[in-house]
Design a protein around this motif. Structure first.
Motif, short mmCIF file in Angstrom:
data_model
loop_
_atom_site.label_atom_id
_atom_site.label_comp_id
_atom_site.label_asym_id
_atom_site.label_seq_id
_atom_site.Cartn_x
_atom_site.Cartn_y
_atom_site.Cartn_z
N GLY A 115 0.71 -1.42 -0.07
CA GLY A 115 -0.10 -0.03 0.09
C GLY A 115 0.75 1.22 0.01
N PRO A 116 1.91 1.50 0.76
CA PRO A 116 2.62 2.52 0.67
C PRO A 116 3.22 2.89 -0.77
N TRP A 117 3.27 2.04 -1.45
CA TRP A 117 3.79 2.43 -2.96
C TRP A 117 3.01 3.62 -3.53
N LEU A 118 1.74 3.50 -3.19
CA LEU A 118 0.80 4.23 -3.80
C LEU A 118 1.27 6.09 -3.15
N LEU A 119 1.55 5.85 -1.78
CA LEU A 119 2.21 7.04 -1.27
C LEU A 119 3.56 7.58 -1.66
N VAL A 120 4.43 6.71 -2.21
CA VAL A 120 5.49 6.98 -2.71
C VAL A 120 5.35 7.69 -4.04
N ASN A 121 4.37 7.38 -5.01
CA ASN A 121 4.06 7.98 -5.94
C ASN A 121 3.48 9.30 -5.81
N ALA A 122 2.68 9.46 -4.80
CA ALA A 122 1.97 10.40 -4.58
C ALA A 122 2.72 11.61 -3.97
N GLY A 123 3.89 11.07 -3.52
CA GLY A 123 4.90 12.14 -3.07
C GLY A 123 4.86 12.47 -1.47
N LEU A 124 4.27 11.57 -0.95
CA LEU A 124 3.86 11.75 0.62
C LEU A 124 4.75 11.19 1.60
N THR A 125 5.57 10.28 1.28
CA THR A 125 6.61 9.62 2.09
C THR A 125 7.70 10.18 2.45
N SER A 126 8.23 11.23 1.75
CA SER A 126 9.55 12.02 2.32
C SER A 126 9.38 12.49 3.74
N GLY A 127 10.18 12.23 4.58
CA GLY A 127 10.17 12.73 6.02
C GLY A 127 9.41 11.89 6.94
N LYS A 128 8.54 10.93 6.43
CA LYS A 128 7.74 10.19 7.27
C LYS A 128 8.43 8.64 7.74
N THR A 129 8.28 8.32 8.67
CA THR A 129 8.72 6.89 9.13
C THR A 129 7.76 5.87 8.85
N LEU A 130 7.89 4.84 8.26
CA LEU A 130 6.88 3.99 8.19
C LEU A 130 7.43 2.52 7.62
N THR A 131 6.53 1.51 7.77
CA THR A 131 6.76 0.27 7.35
C THR A 131 6.16 -0.12 6.18
N SER A 132 6.44 -1.38 5.59
CA SER A 132 5.72 -1.88 4.62
C SER A 132 6.13 -3.16 4.28
N ASP A 139 12.09 1.48 -2.17
CA ASP A 139 11.46 2.64 -2.93
C ASP A 139 10.85 3.76 -1.80
N VAL A 140 10.45 3.17 -0.51
CA VAL A 140 10.30 4.07 0.46
C VAL A 140 11.58 5.19 1.11
N GLU A 141 12.73 4.29 1.25
CA GLU A 141 13.86 5.18 1.32
C GLU A 141 14.25 5.94 0.14
N ASN A 142 14.26 5.61 -0.87
CA ASN A 142 14.54 6.54 -2.26
C ASN A 142 13.68 7.69 -2.27
N SER A 143 12.47 7.51 -1.84
CA SER A 143 11.49 8.77 -1.81
C SER A 143 11.65 9.49 -0.55
N GLY A 144 12.66 9.37 0.12
CA GLY A 144 12.91 10.04 1.39
C GLY A 144 12.16 9.74 2.64
N GLY A 145 11.73 8.65 2.43
CA GLY A 145 10.79 7.99 3.74
C GLY A 145 12.02 7.33 4.74
N VAL A 146 11.69 7.17 5.89
CA VAL A 146 12.60 6.42 6.90
C VAL A 146 11.81 4.82 6.94
N TYR A 147 12.48 3.88 6.55
CA TYR A 147 11.89 2.47 6.64
C TYR A 147 12.20 1.78 7.95
N ARG A 148 11.24 1.18 8.45
CA ARG A 148 11.25 0.40 9.40
C ARG A 148 10.66 -0.97 9.49
N ASP A 149 11.25 -1.91 10.10
CA ASP A 149 10.64 -3.45 9.80
C ASP A 149 9.99 -3.49 11.18
N GLN A 150 8.65 -3.16 11.17
CA GLN A 150 8.08 -3.38 12.53
C GLN A 150 6.51 -3.64 12.24
#
Length: 184
Positions: A115-132, A139-150
């Motif tokens: 699901g977060p793939w949509l948010l990557v393409n929508a430009g909404l993950t930069s600066g957010k900490t998320l999992t997937s 993809d999350v990290e390349n978009s500026g998001g912080v990925y955590r395996d939780q």
């Protein structure tokens, strides 16, 4: 969890390739709790789900067509996973604009697995900490998001709440976080 009788959630999916439980658990649990939930897809065709991304599963009728839904009518956006589901949804202009509208309006978004793939393409993950699911961590990290395996991550930065989980095994925590957010 108490009654969610005034809550309105929008679940958006493609018409095929959705991980069934990632769609049905939030849909069924929220409806049982009293929320109004709309299941929207790109067209009126049946929504064909899968199990473990490859085994055909049940089909469901959409409640609405993506082009006909308005983010102003809902309190939360929910994006189930399924590789093929989100691979198509993330390039759908209406799905992208809906995600952007929810974030701009400071309304929560919940996304699980792919699901977060949509948010990557929508430009909404930069600066957010998320999992997937781990397959889109880069993809999350390349978009500026912080990925955590939780199992569950809730990020309230940028004045909007993002709820994310990794896979169907995390659905209890994911749905609980959605219900808790909608009951606030």
């Amino acid at each position: 969890m108490g009654s969610l009788q005034h809550a309105k959630a929008l679940i958006i999916v493609n018409n095929w390739g959705i991980e069934e439980t990632e769609m049905t658990r939030p849909l069924d649990d929220l409806r049982k709790a009293g929320a109004t939930v709309t299941l929207a897809a790109p067209n009126a065709d049946e929504i064909a789900t899968v199990e473990h991304d490859r085994h055909e599963s049940a089909s469901y009728a959409p409640d609405a067509i993506l082009d006909d839904v308005d983010s102003a009518d809902y309190d939360m956006l929910i994006v189930p996973g399924g590789t093929c589901n989100v691979d198509r949804l993330r390039i759908n202009p209406k799905a992208i604009s809906l995600a952007q509208e929810f974030a701009k309006a400071k309304k929560p978004i919940a996304a699980i697995c792919h699901g977060p793939w949509l948010l990557v393409n929508a430009g909404l993950t930069s600066g957010k900490t998320l999992t997937s699911c781990r397959y889109i961590a880069a993809d999350v990290e390349n978009s500026g998001g912080v990925y955590r395996d939780q199992e569950l991550l809730i990020d309230d930065s940028q004045d909007w709440r993002l709820i994310t989980s990794r896979n169907p095994g995390d659905l209890d925590a994911f749905v609980d976080a959605i219900e808790s957010t909608l009951s606030d």
